[in-house]
Design a protein around this motif. Structure first.
Motif, PDB file in Angstrom:
ATOM      1  N   VAL A   1      12.571   1.367  -1.896  1.00 15.43           N
ATOM      2  CA  VAL A   1      12.548   2.603  -1.150  1.00 15.43           C
ATOM      3  C   VAL A   1      13.873   2.195  -0.382  1.00 15.43           C
ATOM      4  O   VAL A   1      13.707   1.346   0.661  1.00 15.43           O
TER       5      VAL A   1
ATOM      6  N   GLY B   1      16.069   4.357   2.633  1.00 19.35           N
ATOM      7  CA  GLY B   1      16.242   5.665   3.195  1.00 19.35           C
ATOM      8  C   GLY B   1      15.270   6.770   2.725  1.00 19.35           C
ATOM      9  O   GLY B   1      14.133   6.713   2.774  1.00 19.35           O
ATOM     10  N   LYS B   2      16.068   7.625   2.288  1.00 16.51           N
ATOM     11  CA  LYS B   2      15.295   9.024   1.510  1.00 16.51           C
ATOM     12  C   LYS B   2      15.668   8.866   0.038  1.00 16.51           C
ATOM     13  O   LYS B   2      15.270   9.901  -0.505  1.00 16.51           O
ATOM     14  N   ASN B   3      15.812   7.855  -0.563  1.00 19.03           N
ATOM     15  CA  ASN B   3      15.984   7.531  -1.832  1.00 19.03           C
ATOM     16  C   ASN B   3      14.925   6.604  -2.412  1.00 19.03           C
ATOM     17  O   ASN B   3      14.800   5.292  -2.011  1.00 19.03           O
TER      18      ASN B   3
ATOM     19  N   PRO C   1      16.056  11.004  -5.330  1.00 19.64           N
ATOM     20  CA  PRO C   1      15.902  11.542  -3.768  1.00 19.64           C
ATOM     21  C   PRO C   1      14.414  12.006  -3.617  1.00 19.64           C
ATOM     22  O   PRO C   1      13.889  12.611  -4.448  1.00 19.64           O
ATOM     23  N   ILE C   2      13.859  11.405  -2.356  1.00 24.40           N
ATOM     24  CA  ILE C   2      12.542  11.704  -2.373  1.00 24.40           C
ATOM     25  C   ILE C   2      12.408  13.058  -1.653  1.00 24.40           C
ATOM     26  O   ILE C   2      12.907  13.445  -0.736  1.00 24.40           O
TER      27      ILE C   2
ATOM     28  N   GLU D   1      11.011  16.666   0.186  1.00 21.06           N
ATOM     29  CA  GLU D   1      10.271  16.904   1.627  1.00 21.06           C
ATOM     30  C   GLU D   1       8.794  17.014   1.233  1.00 21.06           C
ATOM     31  O   GLU D   1       8.449  17.563   0.383  1.00 21.06           O
TER      32      GLU D   1
ATOM     33  N   GLU E   1       5.528  10.851   0.324  1.00 23.06           N
ATOM     34  CA  GLU E   1       5.811   9.831   0.954  1.00 23.06           C
ATOM     35  C   GLU E   1       5.728   8.706  -0.308  1.00 23.06           C
ATOM     36  O   GLU E   1       4.874   8.899  -0.924  1.00 23.06           O
TER      37      GLU E   1
END
Length: 178
Positions: free
Chosen positions: A98, A100-102, A116-117, A119, A122
């Motif tokens: 993981v 950042g947001k990826n 991309p994770i 919203e 987690e």
């Protein structure tokens, strides 16, 4: 008669539930979830329980009776405990990280797969296990299925991404003639 629809949903302490305009709205802290039941199911709250009943005797109302009860139960359970799916990566050189947001996956392709994770989700990686957590059962399952779809397990060596509790039925490979 729906066996699931008949069962009331308990409201745990710390969760605030209200019914507005046919929608069941549950809050815990700053998390808000809602289920729209206005067309097919009547909903009421009695002594800390949510009770569902079909609006009519038609097939559609009876079908949605248990469905909306299950959706509401999952919504409340998600606010209290949350949901989790575990995926396992098998294969030489296969790994996940993981950043950042990826979620970056190395799955034997010539390029890394970058996911991309979304919203509300987690994702953690521990060795070769990917843990997907969230408050929405449908979203957690959808994200886990999407990650698995990048490299589904193959039946000969078992390489790929699979659920931890999934059993891969292995096939025999080619055999040499004598």
């Amino acid at each position: 008669m729906s066996r699931i629809g008949k069962q009331p949903v308990e409201i745990p302490s710390g969760v605030e539930v209200k019914i507005e305009d046919g929608k069941v709205i549950a809050k815990k802290g700053n998390l808000v979830k809602e289920v729209d039941t206005r067309n097919y199911v009547d909903v009421k709250i009695e002594d800390n329980k949510i009770i569902f009943s079909p609006k009519g005797e038609d097939r559609q109302s009876r079908a949605f009776w248990g469905t909306y009860r299950a959706l509401t139960n999952n919504m409340i359970e998600g606010l209290v405990k949350g949901f989790e799916k575990r995926l396992e990566i098998n294969g030489v050189g296969y790994r996940a990280a993981v950043s950042g947001k990826n979620l970056e996956l190395q799955l034997g392709f010539s390029h890394p797969v970058i996911f991309p994770i979304p919203e509300g989700i987690e994702i953690k990686v521990e060795k070769n296990i990917i843990i997907v957590k969230g408050h929405d059962k449908q979203q957690v399952g959808q994200v886990a299925a999407k990650i698995r779809s990048f490299r589904p397990p193959e039946p000969y060596k078992g390489k790929g991404v699979k659920y931890v509790d999934e059993v891969i039925i292995r096939k025999a490979g080619k055999t040499a003639k004598k």
